[in-house]
Design a protein around this motif. Structure first.
Motif, PDB file in Angstrom:
ATOM      1  N   MET A 647     -20.764   3.183  58.965  1.00 17.78           N
ATOM      2  CA  MET A 647     -19.741   2.934  57.944  1.00 17.78           C
ATOM      3  C   MET A 647     -20.289   3.241  56.556  1.00 17.78           C
ATOM      4  O   MET A 647     -19.616   3.834  55.707  1.00 17.78           O
ATOM      5  CB  MET A 647     -19.273   1.471  58.017  1.00 17.78           C
ATOM      6  N   GLN A 648     -21.534   2.845  56.349  1.00 14.03           N
ATOM      7  CA  GLN A 648     -22.167   3.061  55.044  1.00 14.03           C
ATOM      8  C   GLN A 648     -22.344   4.555  54.776  1.00 14.03           C
ATOM      9  O   GLN A 648     -22.014   5.065  53.704  1.00 14.03           O
ATOM     10  CB  GLN A 648     -23.523   2.339  55.041  1.00 14.03           C
ATOM     11  N   LYS A 650     -20.829   7.070  56.228  1.00 15.77           N
ATOM     12  CA  LYS A 650     -19.561   7.817  56.240  1.00 15.77           C
ATOM     13  C   LYS A 650     -19.002   7.957  54.828  1.00 15.77           C
ATOM     14  O   LYS A 650     -18.554   9.040  54.419  1.00 15.77           O
ATOM     15  CB  LYS A 650     -18.553   7.114  57.150  1.00 15.77           C
ATOM     16  N   ASP A 651     -19.035   6.871  54.088  1.00  8.19           N
ATOM     17  CA  ASP A 651     -18.555   6.920  52.701  1.00  8.19           C
ATOM     18  C   ASP A 651     -19.367   7.907  51.880  1.00  8.19           C
ATOM     19  O   ASP A 651     -18.824   8.683  51.085  1.00  8.19           O
ATOM     20  CB  ASP A 651     -18.630   5.528  52.062  1.00  8.19           C
ATOM     21  N   GLU A 652     -20.702   7.882  52.094  1.00  6.59           N
ATOM     22  CA  GLU A 652     -21.570   8.807  51.366  1.00  6.59           C
ATOM     23  C   GLU A 652     -21.236  10.260  51.722  1.00  6.59           C
ATOM     24  O   GLU A 652     -21.170  11.135  50.857  1.00  6.59           O
ATOM     25  CB  GLU A 652     -23.035   8.499  51.703  1.00  6.59           C
ATOM     26  N   ILE A 654     -18.353  11.494  52.840  1.00  8.99           N
ATOM     27  CA  ILE A 654     -17.046  11.905  52.313  1.00  8.99           C
ATOM     28  C   ILE A 654     -17.121  12.139  50.812  1.00  8.99           C
ATOM     29  O   ILE A 654     -16.577  13.132  50.299  1.00  8.99           O
ATOM     30  CB  ILE A 654     -15.975  10.846  52.677  1.00  8.99           C
ATOM     31  N   ASN A 655     -17.820  11.256  50.105  1.00  9.52           N
ATOM     32  CA  ASN A 655     -17.962  11.448  48.654  1.00  9.52           C
ATOM     33  C   ASN A 655     -18.711  12.742  48.341  1.00  9.52           C
ATOM     34  O   ASN A 655     -18.332  13.495  47.430  1.00  9.52           O
ATOM     35  CB  ASN A 655     -18.685  10.253  48.025  1.00  9.52           C
ATOM     36  N   LYS A 664     -10.485  14.997  50.643  1.00  8.15           N
ATOM     37  CA  LYS A 664     -10.854  13.763  51.338  1.00  8.15           C
ATOM     38  C   LYS A 664     -10.362  13.800  52.777  1.00  8.15           C
ATOM     39  O   LYS A 664     -11.061  13.369  53.700  1.00  8.15           O
ATOM     40  CB  LYS A 664     -10.271  12.555  50.606  1.00  8.15           C
ATOM     41  N   THR A 668     -12.797  13.700  55.982  1.00 10.39           N
ATOM     42  CA  THR A 668     -12.629  12.637  56.981  1.00 10.39           C
ATOM     43  C   THR A 668     -12.422  13.229  58.370  1.00 10.39           C
ATOM     44  O   THR A 668     -12.982  12.746  59.365  1.00 10.39           O
ATOM     45  CB  THR A 668     -11.438  11.740  56.610  1.00 10.39           C
ATOM     46  N   TRP A 671     -15.748  14.502  59.655  1.00  5.24           N
ATOM     47  CA  TRP A 671     -16.593  13.372  60.071  1.00  5.24           C
ATOM     48  C   TRP A 671     -16.153  12.834  61.432  1.00  5.24           C
ATOM     49  O   TRP A 671     -16.976  12.639  62.331  1.00  5.24           O
ATOM     50  CB  TRP A 671     -16.544  12.270  59.018  1.00  5.24           C
TER      51      TRP A 671
END
Length: 983
Positions: A647-648, A650-652, A654-655, A664, A668, A671
């Motif tokens: 989860m941590q 994944k955000d990195e 996508i950003n 985005k 996503t 990913w």
């Protein structure tokens, strides 16, 4: 106070068949009683020390490590290590006690005296011990005699179970054990001890207070040092060799200048190797691989992720150019997640020991060791052992255990799922047997040797861990592989691979028959004939490709490159198999839809499907701007489903992707897509390397078919079904198979002039000694095979008897004398009478001759019966062919012509194997293998049918069977509907 207190002389199951106390049970007992510390002292060995230390520490119990030594006199010396130095001393002592030289009491005492000092406690019931062991802290324990009452089971109600173990150890029955074993060796209650020996707790507390030891505290790596020429530093020498190797490869092999692509990759890898201090590791592996190659031992092209290293390639450790195949070094050595390198090497299996001997000689007897394994007792073995000491009839034991195909370790699961065993477990007369069985399950029975692992240390191994005498004079660790890296020992895997032995044998036969010295590196990897036989499904004997499912996949994929073979072997596994139809569809129509066009370079080589772990890493790098090192960490996390980290990151991702001009939504989608396939991806470096082995074998099969099958047949001696299959196949290539003959005197298959000669040793009951005798006689008498008379004259009293004569005659091994099998069988008594009459003191020309044999006709039925009897399979005349003709009314279909989803067809064949298992409802069902004169097929007999058919299905009998076919994992299998009739 607890009901119990920590005591020293507790034995564990690692003193084989001398205790019932498993480490898990010991620690559970201590935890329940609230122990703050716990002793562990095996007798002479230290097999369970590392396991005990880890598990006790995990439960916040202080582990106190020692070694007990029971002398021949019956006296006991127990050593407790106070610190790391004391621990090394007891490791050394245990190693010496487990050497090939058995020490007597005086030698043992001298050994202890020479090693033990103030770093150890010494507890003994020897008299005048303080005077003798003046350097150690000797605890005078004459008043605490209980320290020397060995504890072998925890609860006193386990005494009967221990009597069973005692009976096993001593080869006696339970009644004899009850008479011989009377003492109580259960864990005593604290009140009982302290009432008689009030100082016990004070002594154990004193020991605990002075022990400060963590056997895993020292992170020092004990990798052997490579001795470079002119005392050059290891890394400098490594760099020099790699640069020279790069220049040679590019300018001499590829005929191009040294490019920045290769140079930059080399410098990157060398930088990581220098930083991690692994130069010696690479050089040591390079050295023993070089030794093998110089001594004509075939070495595999690579294995695992090591094939992704350019350094490995330039050192000739591997033979795959990682840049050519787009292999990633970070998949092997990740600079962002430092782990030990893992270079596994395959050697031809019949000469692997020579490489280990080389290491032993080079680095020293106490610096090289194999790795111990422990053979654990499962239910079936435990139950049979228990029945033996309780003297249960063997036929009944066989009846009870016949449904067990595996040696299960879960006692409760067996009782729940196996109806017959559950019924017997409820019989009063079997109560003790099942109780003992439960106790024995999971106990180590004896040591074994790890199939591949070797330890090479820069220091005497006896000062790092306890070792023991192993095979061929080479030492073996007493700890198994799970604990070695934590104490600084690096495992190197030297594996034996039968396929490499086959390749070496093929090459030797080619050299012998055609005077050609072939090099694997010179074999054309784009050979049209090789790929043609693969596309035809002619994959028998080809490494990784010969199963029916793989064969079908190879055909459907229309393979035409090493990359295709690699993809096939990577996809044909549980999970990625679901992607096979898409892969084949895309490959054959050459139209691919991608989740995003930016991924084309990564995905088009595999037609839009993620096949490899390296592709996941490349996508993470391209889209999310992750370094390849980080990408590998993320890939591993995806495979292990580490949700929080995912989860941590994944955000990195996508950003980063948004900053990299992806929307985005697209980021996503990418990913989610790669996360789905990350757990399926295979290691490309391993797949590519192993594809070369399969390709080489296919190339030999295409160009040197007789030599290929000769080596293949030599590799399956004793396996009747494979031998029969290969002999049948080789005839289809127009190669003549010559049956065993005394005239050829061979104990292996040999080939010459497009013929393969079967060995005499293929005949049941004919051993290599017989062929040795023939060769010796031929060297003495060149006219040995000139005629029948001379052969039997020279063979008198030379190992030919009436029994092996019959076998040789039925096999046709006397056909070279002009008479058929039936004639030679019928004239046996006449020939042996003549042999008896031979007088060795009279010249051969004056002897009565063996002549005018009564001649018998040989028919097809007799021929086939003879072949089945002496070989175990048919060569010339398969009676199933005749059965098909006789039963044509039933319209039998050849097994080789079966296709998937055929509804109720008949086959005629012989059952070669029956395997009974439990279905999900715990009912018996079976898998039955049936063969005819064309092929074999596996049939499923479901439980509903098995109840009716189980007693009618018999191995080695012929049947007409009604079946339905199906395709399972790309392989044609069947469901047995009914037995039409046995024939």
């Amino acid at each position: 106070m607890s009901n119990f207190i920590p005591l020293i002389n507790v034995r564990s199951v690692y003193n084989f068949q001398e205790s019932l106390i498993k480490i898990n049970d010991y620690i559970s007992f201590a935890k329940k009683e609230g122990f703050e510390y716990l002793f562990y002292c095996e007798n002479k060995t230290m097999y369970g020390v590392a396991e005990f230390y880890k598990k006790a520490s995990k439960e916040n119990i202080k582990p106190i490590i020692g070694l007990s030594i029971e002398l021949e006199s019956g006296k006991i010396i127990t050593l407790i290590s106070k610190n790391q130095k004391g621990y090394k001393d007891i490791c050394f002592i245990s190693s010496e006690l487990n050497d090939e030289t058995k020490l007597n009491d005086d030698q043992t005492l001298e050994l202890i005296k020479s090693r033990v000092n103030h770093n150890c406690f010494l507890i003994t019931n020897l008299e005048k011990s303080k005077d003798y062991f003046n350097d150690a802290e000797v605890l005078n324990t004459n008043q605490i005699k209980l320290f020397f009452n060995t504890i072998r089971y925890i609860s006193d109600n386990e005494q009967q179970h221990y009597r069973g173990v005692f009976a096993l150890k001593n080869g006696i029955n339970i009644k004899e054990a009850e008479n011989l074993y009377k003492i109580d060796e259960s864990y005593p209650y604290a009140d009982d001890i302290l009432e008689v020996f009030p100082d016990t707790l004070k002594v154990t507390e004193l020991i605990k207070s002075k022990v400060e030891l963590d056997i895993f505290e020292n992170n020092e790596k004990h990798m052997a040092k490579f001795s470079a020429p002119y005392n050059m530093p290891s890394f400098s020498y490594l760099k020099q060799k790699c640069l020279a190797g790069l220049k040679h490869y590019l300018t001499k092999i590829k005929n191009q200048p040294v490019t920045s692509e290769y140079l930059d990759r080399l410098n990157t890898e060398l930088s990581v190797i220098e930083k991690t201090g692994f130069a010696d590791y690479f050089l040591i592996v390079h050295d023993y691989v070089s030794f093998a190659k110089k001594n004509d031992i075939i070495v595999g092209p690579g294995r695992g992720s090591a094939a992704s290293s350019l350094v490995s390639f330039l050192l000739r450790i591997t033979t795959i150019d990682p840049i050519e195949y787009n292999l990633l070094f970070e998949r092997f050595l990740n600079p962002e997640r430092i782990t030990m390198p893992d270079i596994d090497i395959d050697f031809q299996d019949n000469r692997r020991d020579e490489v280990i001997e080389y290491l032993f000689e080079k680095y020293g007897r106490y610096n090289v060791a194999t790795i111990v394994t422990y053979q654990t007792i499962g239910f079936k073995s435990a139950f049979r052992d228990a029945c033996r000491i309780y003297e249960v009839d063997l036929d009944k034991v066989n009846l009870i255990t016949k449904s067990l195909t595996d040696d299960y370790l879960d006692f409760d699961e067996i009782i729940k799922t196996q109806k017959l065993i559950r019924e017997y477990s409820e019989k009063p007369e079997f109560k003790d047997i099942f109780n003992l069985t439960e106790k024995l399950i999971g106990c180590p029975r004896q040591t074994g040797t790890h199939a591949a692992g070797i330890i090479i240390s820069d220091v005497d191994l006896r000062t790092v861990l306890p070792i023991r005498q192993g095979l061929n004079g080479i030492y073996q660790t007493q700890f198994d592989m799970n604990y070695l890296e934590e104490i600084g020992l690096i495992k190197m895997d030297l594996l034996g691979l039968r396929n490499l032995t086959t390749i070496k044998e093929i090459m030797d036969l080619i050299k012998q028959n055609y005077k050609k010295d072939l090099s694997l590196s010179k074999i054309d990897i784009h050979d049209a004939k090789t790929f043609e036989i693969l596309r035809q499904g002619n994959t028998t004997g080809i490494f990784q490709l010969e199963s029916q499912g793989m064969t079908n996949l190879i055909i459907d994929m229309k393979v035409n490159s090493i990359n295709d073979i690699s993809a096939a072997s990577s996809l044909y596994r549980p999970g990625p198999q679901e992607m096979i139809p898409e892969y084949i569809h895309n490959k054959n129509r050459r139209k691919v839809s991608l989740v995003d066009r930016s991924l084309a370079d990564i995905l088009l080589p595999t037609y839009g499907v993620i096949v490899y772990q390296e592709q996941v890493m490349q996508i993470l790098q391209l889209v999310g701007n992750f370094s390849l090192g980080k990408a590998d960490i993320v890939r591993r996390a995806m495979g292990k489903k580490q949700i929080e980290y995912m989860m941590q990151v994944k955000d990195e991702f996508i950003n980063n992707a948004i900053a990299n001009n992806y929307s985005k939504e697209k980021a996503t989608a990418i990913w989610n897509w790669i996360e789905k396939f990350a757990k399926y991806g295979f290691n490309k470096s391993h797949a590519i390397a192993y594809s070369y082995i399969g390709y080489w074998l296919a190339w030999f099969k295409a160009h040197y078919t007789a030599e290929f099958y000769t080596a293949l047949l030599n590799g399956v001696m004793g396996n009747q079904s494979k031998t029969s299959k290969y002999i049948k196949e080789v005839k289809q290539f127009g190669i003549q198979v010559i049956k065993p003959s005394v005239k050829y005197m061979n104990s292996n298959y040999i080939s010459s002039e497009n013929r393969i000669y079967m060995p005499l040793t293929l005949i049941k009951g004919i051993w290599k000694e017989f062929t040795t005798t023939l060769n010796k006689l031929y060297n003495e008498h060149e006219d040995l095979f000139e005629d029948l008379n001379k052969f039997f004259y020279y063979m008198k009293n030379k190992g030919l008897n009436e029994s092996n004569y019959n076998l040789l005659a039925k096999a046709g091994s006397f056909d070279c004398f002009g008479y058929n099998k039936s004639t030679m069988v019928a004239n046996r008594d006449f020939i042996f009478s003549a042999m008896t009459a031979f007088n060795e003191n009279i010249s051969l020309d004056k002897q009565t001759k063996i002549e005018n044999l009564f001649e018998e006709q040989l028919n097809e039925e007799v021929e086939s019966n003879y072949e089945k009897e002496v070989f175990g399979f048919y060569i010339s005349a398969n009676p199933i062919t005749k059965l098909k003709n006789e039963n044509a009314y039933f319209k039998p279909i050849d097994i080789i012509k079966l296709i998937g989803n055929m509804n109720e067809v008949n086959i005629i064949g012989q059952i070669s194997g029956i395997r009974v298992i439990k279905d999900k409802n715990k009912n018996n069902m079976a898998f039955v293998t049936v063969f005819d004169d064309t092929e074999s097929i596996d049939l499923t007999v479901f439980a509903s049918n098995f109840d009716n058919l189980q007693y009618d299905l018999v191995a080695n009998k012929n049947y007409i069977l009604k079946i339905k076919t199906q395709t399972y994992k790309n392989r044609i299998t069947g469901i047995l509907e009914t037995i039409v009739k046995p024939i």
